[in-house]
Scaffold this motif. Structure first.
Motif, short mmCIF file in Angstrom:
data_model
loop_
_atom_site.label_atom_id
_atom_site.label_comp_id
_atom_site.label_asym_id
_atom_site.label_seq_id
_atom_site.Cartn_x
_atom_site.Cartn_y
_atom_site.Cartn_z
N LEU A 163 8.16 11.20 -21.04
CA LEU A 163 7.17 10.12 -21.12
C LEU A 163 5.93 10.39 -20.30
N ASP A 164 6.13 10.98 -19.12
CA ASP A 164 5.02 11.03 -18.18
C ASP A 164 5.22 12.13 -17.15
N GLU A 165 4.20 12.34 -16.36
CA GLU A 165 4.24 13.40 -15.34
C GLU A 165 3.20 13.08 -14.26
N TYR A 166 3.53 13.44 -13.04
CA TYR A 166 2.56 13.31 -11.96
C TYR A 166 1.47 14.37 -12.12
N VAL A 167 0.28 14.01 -11.70
CA VAL A 167 -0.83 14.98 -11.67
C VAL A 167 -0.94 15.51 -10.25
N GLY A 168 -1.05 16.84 -10.14
CA GLY A 168 -1.40 17.44 -8.86
C GLY A 168 -0.23 17.86 -7.99
#
Ligand code: F6R
Length: 259
Positions: free
Chosen positions: A65-70
């Motif tokens: 669904l999603d992922e952290y950036v950085g």
């Protein structure tokens, strides 16, 4: 929207796994939408056990669904790694068929567009697992997200960063930005199963199941979904006005109907 109130996480895990087993048996090349966080863990546990007993995932695809950036490449809490560790490394899905948004992309809009294209090319998501945030987010679509949104970068609300700090050494380590499938992307999934457990989710569950459909509570968009299933334990169901009605309906559901 079907609301099923169950005794606890084990039962929730088993019921969601039943729906996934039925899907991958009927359609071996099924496309699963995969959530991270604590809520889906009992489902992954159960599916890993069913795989050990013979359930085949060799032709299945998965989209996170999603992922952290950085986060640095290989960070243990990147959702790409969490999905592998908690689920896909424990079954015989082809790793090439497990996709995550590219949190370290230099061109984020292009990476988001490519993610949408990859979902479309795979034939769309057959079954999307979801948790819900205490603020009503699904994916990382925080309050105010457009109901038409597609995969894009979002800022996390401070409450969500605090909720997720338990996975990191400190609050300061929790990224401020994420890439998430949009609400429009999630709504395109053919079946959505949202799992919520614990008293800390009771208000969010009440708001999105029985409150008005409004961007302040992103999960409320699921009231418009033609096939949305909400699996909750007693604590998460504790603020629902129609809890007895949901129990009665589920207890008397025709056995041929499934989830
Ligand atoms: C995770 C995700 C989030 C979580 C939500 C609830 O991929 O998209 O929406 O589902 O923050 O998290 P838990 O399950 O940890 O309470």
């Amino acid at each position: 929207m079907e609301v099923v109130i169950l005794g606890g996480s084990r039962q929730i895990g088993r019921l969601a796994a039943d729906a996934i087993e039925e899907l991958v048996t009927r359609k071996p090349e099924a496309v699963l939408g995969l959530a991270t966080g604590s809520s889906p863990l009992p489902v992954y546990e159960e599916l890993a056990a069913r795989h050990a007993a013979g359930l085949d995932f060799s032709r299945v695809s998965g989209f996170a669904l999603d992922e952290y950036v950085g986060l640095p490449e290989g960070h243990a809490e990147s959702y790409r790694n969490v999905i592998r560790r908690e689920f896909t490394d424990r079954i015989n899905i082809d790793p090439a068929n497990v996709h995550s948004p590219e949190g370290s992309a230099t061109d984020i809009p292009a990476a988001c567009a490519a993610y949408e294209s990859a979902i479309t090319a795979a034939g769309g998501v057959d079954l999307q697992l979801l948790g819900v945030g205490t603020d009503g987010h699904i994916g990382f679509n925080e309050p105010g997200s457009s109901f038409a949104s597609r995969t894009r970068i979002k800022s996390l609300i401070e409450r969500t960063r605090r909720d997720n700090a338990r996975f990191f050494n400190s609050l300061a380590e929790v990224p401020h930005h994420v890439i998430t499938q949009g609400l429009g992307t999630i709504m395109d999934a053919r079946h959505v199963i949202l799992i919520a457990t614990g008293a800390q989710k009771a208000q969010a569950v009440r708001d999105f199941v029985e409150g008005p459909v409004a961007a302040i509570c992103p999960a409320s968009v699921l009231q418009f979904h033609p096939h949305a299933t909400v699996l909750v334990d007693e604590a998460a169901a504790s603020a629902l006005k129609l809890a007895d009605f949901y129990r009665h309906t589920y207890d008397n559901k025709p056995s041929w109907q499934g989830l």
